[in-house]
Design a protein around this motif. Sequence first.
Motif, PDB file in Angstrom:
ATOM      1  N   LEU A  63       0.832  -1.216   0.000  1.00 44.18           N
ATOM      2  CA  LEU A  63       0.000   0.000   0.000  1.00 44.18           C
ATOM      3  C   LEU A  63       0.865   1.263   0.000  1.00 44.18           C
ATOM      4  O   LEU A  63       0.575   2.231  -0.710  1.00 44.18           O
ATOM      5  N   MET A  64       1.957   1.247   0.777  1.00 49.07           N
ATOM      6  CA  MET A  64       2.836   2.422   0.789  1.00 49.07           C
ATOM      7  C   MET A  64       3.475   2.628  -0.581  1.00 49.07           C
ATOM      8  O   MET A  64       3.640   3.771  -1.031  1.00 49.07           O
ATOM      9  N   SER A  65       3.823   1.549  -1.275  1.00 46.94           N
ATOM     10  CA  SER A  65       4.408   1.694  -2.606  1.00 46.94           C
ATOM     11  C   SER A  65       3.397   2.271  -3.583  1.00 46.94           C
ATOM     12  O   SER A  65       3.767   3.029  -4.487  1.00 46.94           O
ATOM     13  N   LEU A  66       2.108   1.943  -3.385  1.00 44.16           N
ATOM     14  CA  LEU A  66       1.071   2.554  -4.223  1.00 44.16           C
ATOM     15  C   LEU A  66       1.064   4.072  -4.044  1.00 44.16           C
ATOM     16  O   LEU A  66       0.916   4.820  -5.020  1.00 44.16           O
ATOM     17  N   GLU A  67       1.225   4.514  -2.785  1.00 42.47           N
ATOM     18  CA  GLU A  67       1.299   5.956  -2.550  1.00 42.47           C
ATOM     19  C   GLU A  67       2.460   6.575  -3.323  1.00 42.47           C
ATOM     20  O   GLU A  67       2.334   7.658  -3.901  1.00 42.47           O
ATOM     21  N   LEU A  68       3.580   5.859  -3.325  1.00 41.42           N
ATOM     22  CA  LEU A  68       4.760   6.353  -4.045  1.00 41.42           C
ATOM     23  C   LEU A  68       4.470   6.486  -5.535  1.00 41.42           C
ATOM     24  O   LEU A  68       4.830   7.483  -6.171  1.00 41.42           O
ATOM     25  N   LEU A  69       3.785   5.501  -6.098  1.00 38.15           N
ATOM     26  CA  LEU A  69       3.417   5.553  -7.521  1.00 38.15           C
ATOM     27  C   LEU A  69       2.586   6.796  -7.810  1.00 38.15           C
ATOM     28  O   LEU A  69       2.866   7.553  -8.755  1.00 38.15           O
ATOM     29  N   LEU A  70       1.556   7.030  -6.996  1.00 37.44           N
ATOM     30  CA  LEU A  70       0.667   8.156  -7.260  1.00 37.44           C
ATOM     31  C   LEU A  70       1.411   9.480  -7.114  1.00 37.44           C
ATOM     32  O   LEU A  70       1.150  10.437  -7.848  1.00 37.44           O
ATOM     33  N   ASN A  71       2.378   9.526  -6.183  1.00 39.02           N
ATOM     34  CA  ASN A  71       3.139  10.758  -6.025  1.00 39.02           C
ATOM     35  C   ASN A  71       4.027  11.044  -7.216  1.00 39.02           C
ATOM     36  O   ASN A  71       4.171  12.194  -7.626  1.00 39.02           O
ATOM     37  N   SER A  72       4.630   9.987  -7.788  1.00 38.04           N
ATOM     38  CA  SER A  72       5.474  10.228  -8.958  1.00 38.04           C
ATOM     39  C   SER A  72       4.628  10.735 -10.119  1.00 38.04           C
ATOM     40  O   SER A  72       5.056  11.590 -10.894  1.00 38.04           O
ATOM     41  N   VAL A  73       3.385  10.231 -10.234  1.00 35.63           N
ATOM     42  CA  VAL A  73       2.508  10.730 -11.285  1.00 35.63           C
ATOM     43  C   VAL A  73       2.158  12.195 -11.038  1.00 35.63           C
ATOM     44  O   VAL A  73       2.081  13.003 -11.969  1.00 35.63           O
ATOM     45  N   ASN A  74       1.993  12.564  -9.767  1.00 34.21           N
ATOM     46  CA  ASN A  74       1.699  13.962  -9.444  1.00 34.21           C
ATOM     47  C   ASN A  74       2.829  14.886  -9.870  1.00 34.21           C
ATOM     48  O   ASN A  74       2.579  15.990 -10.360  1.00 34.21           O
ATOM     49  N   ILE A  75       4.068  14.440  -9.662  1.00 30.93           N
ATOM     50  CA  ILE A  75       5.202  15.256 -10.116  1.00 30.93           C
ATOM     51  C   ILE A  75       5.098  15.506 -11.614  1.00 30.93           C
ATOM     52  O   ILE A  75       5.285  16.622 -12.104  1.00 30.93           O
ATOM     53  N   ASN A  76       4.740  14.453 -12.366  1.00 28.98           N
ATOM     54  CA  ASN A  76       4.599  14.612 -13.812  1.00 28.98           C
ATOM     55  C   ASN A  76       3.513  15.618 -14.153  1.00 28.98           C
ATOM     56  O   ASN A  76       3.700  16.482 -15.008  1.00 28.98           O
ATOM     57  N   ILE A 109      -8.449  11.616  -4.341  1.00 27.75           N
ATOM     58  CA  ILE A 109      -8.830  10.224  -4.582  1.00 27.75           C
ATOM     59  C   ILE A 109      -7.896   9.277  -3.847  1.00 27.75           C
ATOM     60  O   ILE A 109      -8.312   8.229  -3.351  1.00 27.75           O
ATOM     61  N   THR A 110      -6.605   9.653  -3.746  1.00 24.92           N
ATOM     62  CA  THR A 110      -5.663   8.819  -3.001  1.00 24.92           C
ATOM     63  C   THR A 110      -6.062   8.710  -1.537  1.00 24.92           C
ATOM     64  O   THR A 110      -5.972   7.629  -0.939  1.00 24.92           O
ATOM     65  N   ALA A 111      -6.501   9.831  -0.960  1.00 24.07           N
ATOM     66  CA  ALA A 111      -6.919   9.781   0.443  1.00 24.07           C
ATOM     67  C   ALA A 111      -8.089   8.818   0.610  1.00 24.07           C
ATOM     68  O   ALA A 111      -8.104   8.000   1.545  1.00 24.07           O
ATOM     69  N   ALA A 112      -9.056   8.880  -0.320  1.00 28.47           N
ATOM     70  CA  ALA A 112     -10.189   7.954  -0.245  1.00 28.47           C
ATOM     71  C   ALA A 112      -9.726   6.514  -0.370  1.00 28.47           C
ATOM     72  O   ALA A 112     -10.159   5.627   0.384  1.00 28.47           O
ATOM     73  N   GLU A 113      -8.799   6.280  -1.318  1.00 25.60           N
ATOM     74  CA  GLU A 113      -8.314   4.918  -1.538  1.00 25.60           C
ATOM     75  C   GLU A 113      -7.611   4.367  -0.305  1.00 25.60           C
ATOM     76  O   GLU A 113      -7.828   3.211   0.085  1.00 25.60           O
ATOM     77  N   VAL A 114      -6.798   5.202   0.331  1.00 25.25           N
ATOM     78  CA  VAL A 114      -6.077   4.721   1.512  1.00 25.25           C
ATOM     79  C   VAL A 114      -7.043   4.398   2.640  1.00 25.25           C
ATOM     80  O   VAL A 114      -6.890   3.373   3.333  1.00 25.25           O
ATOM     81  N   ALA A 115      -8.072   5.253   2.821  1.00 25.39           N
ATOM     82  CA  ALA A 115      -9.026   4.986   3.898  1.00 25.39           C
ATOM     83  C   ALA A 115      -9.723   3.653   3.689  1.00 25.39           C
ATOM     84  O   ALA A 115      -9.800   2.819   4.613  1.00 25.39           O
ATOM     85  N   VAL A 116     -10.195   3.403   2.455  1.00 24.30           N
ATOM     86  CA  VAL A 116     -10.887   2.139   2.195  1.00 24.30           C
ATOM     87  C   VAL A 116      -9.927   0.960   2.299  1.00 24.30           C
ATOM     88  O   VAL A 116     -10.261  -0.084   2.871  1.00 24.30           O
ATOM     89  N   ALA A 117      -8.695   1.121   1.758  1.00 24.16           N
ATOM     90  CA  ALA A 117      -7.746   0.006   1.779  1.00 24.16           C
ATOM     91  C   ALA A 117      -7.376  -0.366   3.212  1.00 24.16           C
ATOM     92  O   ALA A 117      -7.294  -1.555   3.552  1.00 24.16           O
ATOM     93  N   LEU A 118      -7.164   0.638   4.075  1.00 23.28           N
ATOM     94  CA  LEU A 118      -6.806   0.305   5.447  1.00 23.28           C
ATOM     95  C   LEU A 118      -7.996  -0.283   6.200  1.00 23.28           C
ATOM     96  O   LEU A 118      -7.820  -1.144   7.065  1.00 23.28           O
ATOM     97  N   GLY A 119      -9.221   0.155   5.848  1.00 19.69           N
ATOM     98  CA  GLY A 119     -10.397  -0.492   6.441  1.00 19.69           C
ATOM     99  C   GLY A 119     -10.482  -1.955   6.074  1.00 19.69           C
ATOM    100  O   GLY A 119     -10.724  -2.823   6.932  1.00 19.69           O
ATOM    101  N   ILE A 120     -10.246  -2.240   4.776  1.00 24.96           N
ATOM    102  CA  ILE A 120     -10.233  -3.641   4.340  1.00 24.96           C
ATOM    103  C   ILE A 120      -9.133  -4.407   5.058  1.00 24.96           C
ATOM    104  O   ILE A 120      -9.320  -5.560   5.468  1.00 24.96           O
ATOM    105  N   LEU A 121      -7.959  -3.759   5.229  1.00 22.84           N
ATOM    106  CA  LEU A 121      -6.831  -4.440   5.878  1.00 22.84           C
ATOM    107  C   LEU A 121      -7.163  -4.793   7.319  1.00 22.84           C
ATOM    108  O   LEU A 121      -6.871  -5.909   7.787  1.00 22.84           O
ATOM    109  N   VAL A 122      -7.807  -3.857   8.040  1.00 25.75           N
ATOM    110  CA  VAL A 122      -8.161  -4.134   9.435  1.00 25.75           C
ATOM    111  C   VAL A 122      -9.169  -5.284   9.497  1.00 25.75           C
ATOM    112  O   VAL A 122      -9.034  -6.211  10.313  1.00 25.75           O
TER     113      VAL A 122
END
Lengths: 102, 165
Positions: free
Chosen positions: A33-46, A70-83
């Motif tokens: 999940l943290m690597s997904l955040e990294l991916l989205l950030n690199s796209v933001n730089i672009n 959208i990333t914030a929403a994705e992280v909230a749902v993903a961590l809910g699923i993880l818990v």
Amino acid sequence: MMVPLWWYISLAVVLFVIGAAGVLLRRNILVVLMSLELLLNSVNINFIAFGRYYYDDFRGQVFAIFVIAITAAEVAVALGILVALVRNKSTLKVDDVTMMKG
Amino acid sequence: MDQGFFLLFATVSVITALTVVLARNPVHSALALMACFLQISAIFVLLEAPLLAVIQIFVYVGAIMVLFLFVIMMIDVREAVLQRFVPGGNLPALVLLVLLGVEMLVLVLLSERFSVTEPVATRGGEIRALSTTLFADYLLPFEVASVILLAALVGAIVLARKESG
């Protein structure tokens, strides 16, 4: 001295490949999940770099704001699923999560 | 001046990104990711997007990473800490990643459209103009994004709640 555009693009490429390596090679769900955040950030730089070097309006920055929301929403749902997952099946490895037989 | 700052931030962000992927302990990964986000927000400042830099720090470093650390605290990571990172464990994915990176870098370096050095008219980061654009031209996507955030909020609460409730 201004920074040329391809420097930003190259940095985004390097960060994207590192993030993709984390998604594909790591087995720990949290690190994936943290690597997904990294991916989205690199796209933001672009987005912001292209918007700054090619366009006179703010379309790049506006799009980056939407990506962040959208990333914030994705992280909230993903961590809910993880818990919920850890509560039902005490594991953190992506290989062990085969409840849906995918 | 700008180039020196860019090289500094880029180097530190790449090193911390590698730490995110290579660290064995998820807590170390989360802290390295926090440092990486700080470097990226500094790069946003170099790109004259100060509002994005502040949003980056508020949302990513302030909210998302704290969420990650809370989840790491809640669940037991001791078993996951023990597994180490084996790059050779998944050879096809590794080859694919190397090919992807080399292809993208070659395309970027050989293309002439990416060699522009002068940005279009420097705006000095007018936050007022940015917000006018956001709330006038992009009002519908903005509202859709807020509805998506609300749906994610409700969904996360429902997912993480105990079944009996």
